[in-house]
Design an enzyme around this catalytic site. Structure first.
Site, PDB file in Angstrom:
ATOM      1  N   TYR A  23       0.792  -1.230   0.000  1.00 40.15           N
ATOM      2  CA  TYR A  23       0.000   0.000   0.000  1.00 40.15           C
ATOM      3  C   TYR A  23       0.825   1.281   0.000  1.00 40.15           C
ATOM      4  O   TYR A  23       0.257   2.360  -0.047  1.00 40.15           O
ATOM      5  CB  TYR A  23      -0.934   0.000   1.220  1.00 40.15           C
ATOM      6  N   HIS A 100      -7.047   0.095  -7.251  1.00 39.10           N
ATOM      7  CA  HIS A 100      -6.460  -0.561  -6.078  1.00 39.10           C
ATOM      8  C   HIS A 100      -4.998  -0.166  -6.003  1.00 39.10           C
ATOM      9  O   HIS A 100      -4.290  -0.221  -7.017  1.00 39.10           O
ATOM     10  CB  HIS A 100      -6.598  -2.077  -6.170  1.00 39.10           C
TER      11      HIS A 100
END
Length: 147
Positions: A23, A100
């Site tokens: 992330y 994403h």
């Protein structure tokens, strides 16, 4: 098309605490600041929302017809199983791009399926914050088009 709503889902408020290898290190606030810059460069206005509650995400999609011309969606884990969010997206009937931060196709098997991708004009994964720029560019290029 100039109003784009960016809807962040479950656990996205925990960016900066989640595994950086998937992330990155940006917080949600930092990510939204960057996405706001991207939008400004493209002449778009962005509205941000984040929730950890599936029903609230659905409600945001219900309201989007009145507040936005297009959507950038990162539902988080809901991507893989929430048919309620899928139905709400179908009701919204707005051009949408699924984004994403991580490369979901290269992760656990359960992350490799999206229940919303067929309702979106594009899906972008594994590009970090740059994926949001790509989503905005795709929406701008598709302005006036249909899914």
């Amino acid at each position: 098309m100039h109003r784009v709503e960016v809807l962040h889902g479950v656990n996205l408020d925990q960016l900066g605490l989640r595994p950086a290898e998937h992330y990155g290190q940006m917080t949600l606030t930092e990510l939204e600041t960057q996405v706001g810059r991207y939008a400004g460069e493209l002449g778009l206005t962005v509205i941000f929302d984040q929730t950890n509650h599936e029903g609230e995400y659905c409600e945001a999609l219900h309201r989007a017809r009145e507040t936005a011309d297009a959507l950038v969606l990162n539902p988080g884990a809901w991507t893989h199983y929430s048919y309620a969010i899928r139905d709400a997206l179908e009701i919204a009937a707005l051009p949408a791009v699924e984004v994403h931060l991580s490369a979901i196709g290269e992760r656990e098997e359960w992350r490799r399926h999206s229940v919303i991708s067929d309702l979106c004009i594009g899906s972008i994964a594994g590009r970090g914050a740059e994926g949001y720029r790509e989503a905005l560019e795709l929406l701008k290029a598709d302005a006036g088009g249909e899914r």
